[in-house]
Design an enzyme around this catalytic site. Sequence first.
Site, PDB file in Angstrom:
ATOM      1  N   LYS A 282     -23.306  44.677 -13.129  1.00  0.00           N
ATOM      2  CA  LYS A 282     -21.906  44.230 -12.625  1.00  0.00           C
ATOM      3  C   LYS A 282     -22.094  42.783 -12.738  1.00  0.00           C
ATOM      4  O   LYS A 282     -22.290  42.183 -11.826  1.00  0.00           O
ATOM      5  CB  LYS A 282     -21.538  44.885 -11.269  1.00  0.00           C
ATOM      6  CG  LYS A 282     -21.510  46.146 -10.970  1.00  0.00           C
ATOM      7  CD  LYS A 282     -22.792  46.563 -10.337  1.00  0.00           C
ATOM      8  CE  LYS A 282     -22.819  48.153  -9.881  1.00  0.00           C
ATOM      9  NZ  LYS A 282     -22.271  48.950 -10.766  1.00  0.00           N
ATOM     10  N   ASP A 287     -18.392  30.646 -20.469  1.00  0.00           N
ATOM     11  CA  ASP A 287     -18.745  29.407 -20.892  1.00  0.00           C
ATOM     12  C   ASP A 287     -19.973  28.975 -20.821  1.00  0.00           C
ATOM     13  O   ASP A 287     -20.348  27.585 -20.747  1.00  0.00           O
ATOM     14  CB  ASP A 287     -17.704  28.431 -20.625  1.00  0.00           C
ATOM     15  CG  ASP A 287     -16.171  28.474 -21.190  1.00  0.00           C
ATOM     16  OD1 ASP A 287     -16.224  29.271 -22.248  1.00  0.00           O
ATOM     17  OD2 ASP A 287     -15.261  28.062 -20.730  1.00  0.00           O
TER      18      ASP A 287
END
Length: 388
Positions: A282, A287
């Site tokens: 998970k 970016d």
Amino acid sequence: MARVDSHELRLLENGEAFFARVGEAIAAARDEVLLESFILFEDKVGLALQQQLVAAARRGVRVEATVDGYGSPHFSPGFIAALSDAGVRLRVFDPHRPLLGMRMHVFRRLHRKLLVIDGRRAFIGGINFSADHLADFGPDSKQDYAVEVAGPIAATVRDFMHAALSGDGTGERWHPPPAPRDAALRFVLRDNRNRSRDIEHAYRQAIRAAQEEVLLANAYFFPGYGFTRDLRHAARRGVRVVLLMQGQPDTPLARIARRLYRPLAESGVELHEYCRRPFHGKVAVVDREWATVGSSNLDPLSLSLNLESNLVVRDRDFAGELRARLLHLLEEDCEPVDQARMPPWRPWHVLTRPLLFHCLRRFPDWAGLLPAHTPKTALLRPDPGTTP
């Protein structure tokens, strides 16, 4: 290892790395060990943890462990007695006896995986204490992640766990210390009171702000309408959006989630399935700077019902390491989802697809209407006469 502000972070991949670091940390504990886990099985991993906790308690360390009553439904009398006799307090969150051999009370589970040592070192992630997180378990061993963090945020996690221990186990009444919105590290929780959507909002804020890339790896991907809309919008504005999901769905919900493939792909989202073994992670990177590791899946149970915890990190070194490991999985062990592998389009999907998205969008509100019970945490005690 990454250094972020006054913290040291270590990304841990799979049980081999995680269990080794946990064992070293517990062996070095001087004052306190606090542990929460959805699953603690009485296999070789659970028995090793039992011995580590017993050894810590016998040298005077306060040891508190809490497991979920659904995820960890049974312990032998000897297992409990060994812990209790050494001074370890083992609690079960919301225990219930099986009904006709079936475990009940599936909803509102303690799904967090947390460990804090002396308020100075914390472990946060998705790895349970069970042998199926080790490679030698075989083809069904799980691929997963956790993070070890040493520094001030460990004390925040400790304070939260103290609040959970002193209450009903949920920690819902705990109030975190104020932190700046641009903090390099954030401990983010999901509960059924005041933080019901905090983890989802952390994801969505990062996706909406993305300019270059969203790399999301999640075992149970079935989020609501708003979440999928944010991913589609990001892809349409030129952000590379990559989803890594499990290629061996082990629940009906995970199989139904494949209905989301086509609308996501039509928006330019890249879809990949991890096929080497079960994927249980998970995690996400946005970016190459924003990253999260935790217990929260992106499905209705984790986003709307379960008690969850994630660590959010803003650091290029840490995010870069996690991104590199995920890209390695994509290149070596994943298969892209092409048109041929998507569920076929049918004319009635014109009606069923909007209905599906409507259900996803409204599920959190509907979940709040489910019959609720007051959870409790029970301290396990050995039966009289039980020998460890």
